[in-house]
Design a protein around this motif. Structure first.
Motif, PDB file in Angstrom:
ATOM      1  N   LYS A   1       8.268   2.429  -2.042  1.00  0.00           N
ATOM      2  CA  LYS A   1       7.278   3.271  -1.377  1.00  0.00           C
ATOM      3  C   LYS A   1       6.105   3.570  -2.317  1.00  0.00           C
ATOM      4  O   LYS A   1       6.132   3.227  -3.500  1.00  0.00           O
ATOM      5  CB  LYS A   1       7.942   4.561  -0.905  1.00  0.00           C
ATOM      6  CG  LYS A   1       9.031   4.323   0.145  1.00  0.00           C
ATOM      7  CD  LYS A   1       9.615   5.616   0.676  1.00  0.00           C
ATOM      8  CE  LYS A   1      10.451   6.302  -0.384  1.00  0.00           C
ATOM      9  NZ  LYS A   1      11.161   7.493   0.175  1.00  0.00           N
ATOM     10  N   ASP A   2       5.088   4.245  -1.793  1.00  0.00           N
ATOM     11  CA  ASP A   2       3.887   4.516  -2.586  1.00  0.00           C
ATOM     12  C   ASP A   2       4.154   5.467  -3.741  1.00  0.00           C
ATOM     13  O   ASP A   2       3.424   5.441  -4.733  1.00  0.00           O
ATOM     14  CB  ASP A   2       2.787   5.085  -1.681  1.00  0.00           C
ATOM     15  CG  ASP A   2       2.315   4.068  -0.651  1.00  0.00           C
ATOM     16  OD1 ASP A   2       2.492   2.850  -0.906  1.00  0.00           O
ATOM     17  OD2 ASP A   2       1.790   4.473   0.395  1.00  0.00           O
ATOM     18  N   ASP A   3       5.171   6.326  -3.613  1.00  0.00           N
ATOM     19  CA  ASP A   3       5.474   7.266  -4.701  1.00  0.00           C
ATOM     20  C   ASP A   3       6.411   6.663  -5.742  1.00  0.00           C
ATOM     21  O   ASP A   3       7.043   7.393  -6.509  1.00  0.00           O
ATOM     22  CB  ASP A   3       6.079   8.545  -4.132  1.00  0.00           C
ATOM     23  CG  ASP A   3       7.359   8.274  -3.342  1.00  0.00           C
ATOM     24  OD1 ASP A   3       7.707   7.085  -3.172  1.00  0.00           O
ATOM     25  OD2 ASP A   3       8.006   9.239  -2.904  1.00  0.00           O
ATOM     26  N   GLN A   4       6.516   5.331  -5.755  1.00  0.00           N
ATOM     27  CA  GLN A   4       7.339   4.615  -6.737  1.00  0.00           C
ATOM     28  C   GLN A   4       8.822   4.950  -6.608  1.00  0.00           C
ATOM     29  O   GLN A   4       9.567   4.955  -7.582  1.00  0.00           O
ATOM     30  CB  GLN A   4       6.854   4.907  -8.155  1.00  0.00           C
ATOM     31  CG  GLN A   4       5.415   4.493  -8.404  1.00  0.00           C
ATOM     32  CD  GLN A   4       5.198   2.999  -8.226  1.00  0.00           C
ATOM     33  OE1 GLN A   4       5.788   2.204  -8.937  1.00  0.00           O
ATOM     34  NE2 GLN A   4       4.345   2.625  -7.280  1.00  0.00           N
TER      35      GLN A   4
ATOM     36  N   ASN B   1       3.261  -6.870   4.004  1.00  0.00           N
ATOM     37  CA  ASN B   1       2.636  -6.203   2.862  1.00  0.00           C
ATOM     38  C   ASN B   1       3.524  -5.130   2.237  1.00  0.00           C
ATOM     39  O   ASN B   1       3.127  -4.539   1.222  1.00  0.00           O
ATOM     40  CB  ASN B   1       1.279  -5.586   3.226  1.00  0.00           C
ATOM     41  CG  ASN B   1       0.286  -6.636   3.685  1.00  0.00           C
ATOM     42  OD1 ASN B   1       0.272  -7.757   3.173  1.00  0.00           O
ATOM     43  ND2 ASN B   1      -0.531  -6.285   4.672  1.00  0.00           N
ATOM     44  N   GLU B   2       4.675  -4.830   2.786  1.00  0.00           N
ATOM     45  CA  GLU B   2       5.597  -3.920   2.124  1.00  0.00           C
ATOM     46  C   GLU B   2       6.290  -4.646   0.974  1.00  0.00           C
ATOM     47  O   GLU B   2       6.642  -5.820   1.098  1.00  0.00           O
ATOM     48  CB  GLU B   2       6.641  -3.380   3.100  1.00  0.00           C
ATOM     49  CG  GLU B   2       6.086  -2.367   4.072  1.00  0.00           C
ATOM     50  CD  GLU B   2       7.170  -1.731   4.922  1.00  0.00           C
ATOM     51  OE1 GLU B   2       7.111  -0.531   5.179  1.00  0.00           O
ATOM     52  OE2 GLU B   2       8.096  -2.465   5.331  1.00  0.00           O
ATOM     53  N   ARG B   3       6.497  -3.910  -0.134  1.00  0.00           N
ATOM     54  CA  ARG B   3       7.100  -4.504  -1.313  1.00  0.00           C
ATOM     55  C   ARG B   3       8.612  -4.311  -1.276  1.00  0.00           C
ATOM     56  O   ARG B   3       9.098  -3.194  -1.056  1.00  0.00           O
ATOM     57  CB  ARG B   3       6.516  -3.898  -2.593  1.00  0.00           C
ATOM     58  CG  ARG B   3       5.021  -4.114  -2.740  1.00  0.00           C
ATOM     59  CD  ARG B   3       4.543  -3.727  -4.131  1.00  0.00           C
ATOM     60  NE  ARG B   3       4.836  -2.335  -4.426  1.00  0.00           N
ATOM     61  CZ  ARG B   3       4.059  -1.310  -4.126  1.00  0.00           C
ATOM     62  NH1 ARG B   3       2.917  -1.526  -3.473  1.00  0.00           N
ATOM     63  NH2 ARG B   3       4.390  -0.084  -4.460  1.00  0.00           N
TER      64      ARG B   3
ATOM     65  N   ALA C   1       0.266  -3.500  -7.741  1.00  0.00           N
ATOM     66  CA  ALA C   1       0.851  -2.346  -7.065  1.00  0.00           C
ATOM     67  C   ALA C   1       0.363  -1.031  -7.652  1.00  0.00           C
ATOM     68  O   ALA C   1       0.412   0.009  -7.005  1.00  0.00           O
ATOM     69  CB  ALA C   1       2.374  -2.418  -7.149  1.00  0.00           C
ATOM     70  N   THR C   2      -0.101  -1.012  -8.916  1.00  0.00           N
ATOM     71  CA  THR C   2      -0.545   0.223  -9.565  1.00  0.00           C
ATOM     72  C   THR C   2      -2.009   0.476  -9.238  1.00  0.00           C
ATOM     73  O   THR C   2      -2.855  -0.401  -9.447  1.00  0.00           O
ATOM     74  CB  THR C   2      -0.367   0.107 -11.082  1.00  0.00           C
ATOM     75  OG1 THR C   2       0.998  -0.206 -11.342  1.00  0.00           O
ATOM     76  CG2 THR C   2      -0.747   1.413 -11.761  1.00  0.00           C
ATOM     77  N   PRO C   3      -2.330   1.660  -8.704  1.00  0.00           N
ATOM     78  CA  PRO C   3      -3.734   1.930  -8.379  1.00  0.00           C
ATOM     79  C   PRO C   3      -4.586   1.983  -9.631  1.00  0.00           C
ATOM     80  O   PRO C   3      -4.168   2.472 -10.669  1.00  0.00           O
ATOM     81  CB  PRO C   3      -3.679   3.294  -7.677  1.00  0.00           C
ATOM     82  CG  PRO C   3      -2.408   3.919  -8.159  1.00  0.00           C
ATOM     83  CD  PRO C   3      -1.455   2.794  -8.383  1.00  0.00           C
TER      84      PRO C   3
END
Length: 414
Positions: free
Chosen positions: A344-347, A373-375, A400-402
């Motif tokens: 998820k986006d919050d790692q 596009n989901e990892r 993946a890292t902003p």
């Protein structure tokens, strides 16, 4: 006054007392050991131990490699085990009896259709031909004489100088000689055919096997082993099997008029040997194995396929369009079936049950459970749980890292 020691006597001395510093050292060690033993009990009865990072629960971070699910086309393949067979296999036998006087083929070599590979002594058949031709010449002469007599009888019959019965008898004699001549011609043709059979030719093009009869032996038309076996290898066929529940998908494509492509791999299934097409499907299912036989045809121009060789067959029967595709390494198996770990986006990761579709090489189609596009985690999933904290590593970690924008440097004001 102390008495003097006499010679040969030893004076008895009192034992030395331990020094004061040694006593103090032992006392300090005893006090330290007692403190270490009593420390846990003092900690339990006293104030609680201080917490590290109070207010924030500690969480282990697992380094993983993740890949993004992509959307695209995925070919659907059916796999089967097959055996290479010659498209045609012929055991060459002699059609006549006689001595084998010449063997003109090379064992294991290639031969073309109509090429002479062996010869039988032709002299007996030449004699039979001469006899048949001589008999034909005699009977043709008799036929010609009978025809001339018939012409004279017909002329005399018109002049009413001969009986009609005699003319009819002569006409029958002419037909009799005509039948004899026809039989003689057949004997001549048979003698020529036997003479031709003395030269044994290859009925098909292909690869020759090992010689079964050596020169000088008497061969007969009734021999069961024959002279040599020829196997057609260009093109060549492969017979393979598929489970009965996969047959409808194959027949659906065949009824639609499509040509199904085949790929032949070696025993390990890694090296591709040849490419071909499906030639035919058997008309019944084997009750003992629950499989159906299929035959494919391969050009085999490089002779990579050999008769009776074991191969793995992959047949493309369909293509999934716009399918969600993930690496096969991301799929885990549990009591509830197949699942993956989605980053998820919050790692953190989330467990997703998935429904899988076709598999091609190291990719698998996901019918339900993952979006494009989901990892998904492909390495390091053995230590993960629901909501586990992860750190992405590898080439996909940077994507993946902003990226944080750096503040602009103020411009100089002059």
């Amino acid at each position: 006054m102390k008495p003097e020691n006499s010679i040969g006597r030893t004076e008895k001395t009192e034992p030395k007392k331990p020094s004061h510093w040694l006593i103090w050292m032992l006392a300090i060690l005893a006090i330290g050991a007692a403190f270490l033993i009593a420390r846990p009990f003092i900690a339990d009865s006293g104030s609680p131990a201080p917490m590290v990072n109070a207010g924030k629960p500690s969480r282990n971070i697992t380094s993983v490699i993740a890949k993004a699910a992509v959307q695209g086309d995925l070919p659907v393949y059916l796999n089967g085990l097959g055996t290479v067979t010659g498209l045609r296999t012929v055991t060459v036998k002699s059609r006549v009896d006689g001595e084998l006087v010449k063997v003109s083929f090379k064992e294991g070599g290639l031969v073309k259709a109509g090429e002479v590979i062996a010869e039988i002594d032709p002299r007996p058949f030449q004699v039979q031909l001469m006899q048949a031709e001589g008999q034909l010449m005699r009977d043709e002469a008799l036929l010609k004489n009978a025809q001339l007599d018939l012409q004279r009888y017909q002329t005399l019959l018109e002049q009413d100088s001969i009986a009609a019965q005699q003319t009819a008898t002569q006409a029958a004699a002419v037909k009799q000689y005509q039948g004899i001549v026809a039989t003689d011609k057949a004997l001549v043709a048979n003698a020529k055919l036997q003479l031709d059979y003395a030269k044994i030719t290859a009925p098909i093009s292909g690869r020759l096997g090992l010689r079964m009869v050596d020169q000088g032996n008497i061969v007969k038309a009734s021999d069961t082993n024959g002279l040599v076996v020829i196997t057609q290898t260009q093109p060549i066929a492969v017979v393979f099997t598929l489970p009965e529940d996969q047959v409808p998908a194959v027949m659906k494509q065949l009824h639609a008029g499509k040509t199904l492509a085949l790929e032949a791999f070696d025993r390990s299934g890694k090296n591709q040997l040849a490419q071909g097409t499906l030639l035919a499907v058997d008309n019944q299912i084997d009750l003992s194995t629950g499989t159906v036989k299929l035959k494919g045809q391969f050009a085999n121009d490089d002779t990579a396929l050999f008769a009776n060789q074991f191969v793995n067959i992959k047949m493309q029967v369909d293509t999934l369009h716009d399918a969600v595709i993930i690496p096969s390494a991301a799929v885990q198996t549990g009591n509830a079936g197949a699942f993956v770990y989605v980053v998820k986006d919050d790692q953190t990761v989330s467990v997703r049950n998935v429904r899988l579709g076709a598999v091609y090489q190291d990719q698998v189609a996901v019918l339900e459970g993952v979006r494009a596009n989901e990892r998904v985690v492909v390495e390091g999933a053995d230590k993960l749980r629901e909501d586990a904290k992860v750190k992405l590593i590898g080439r996909d970690a940077e994507a993946a890292t902003p990226v944080q924008n750096k503040p602009e440097r103020p411009k100089d004001v002059r």
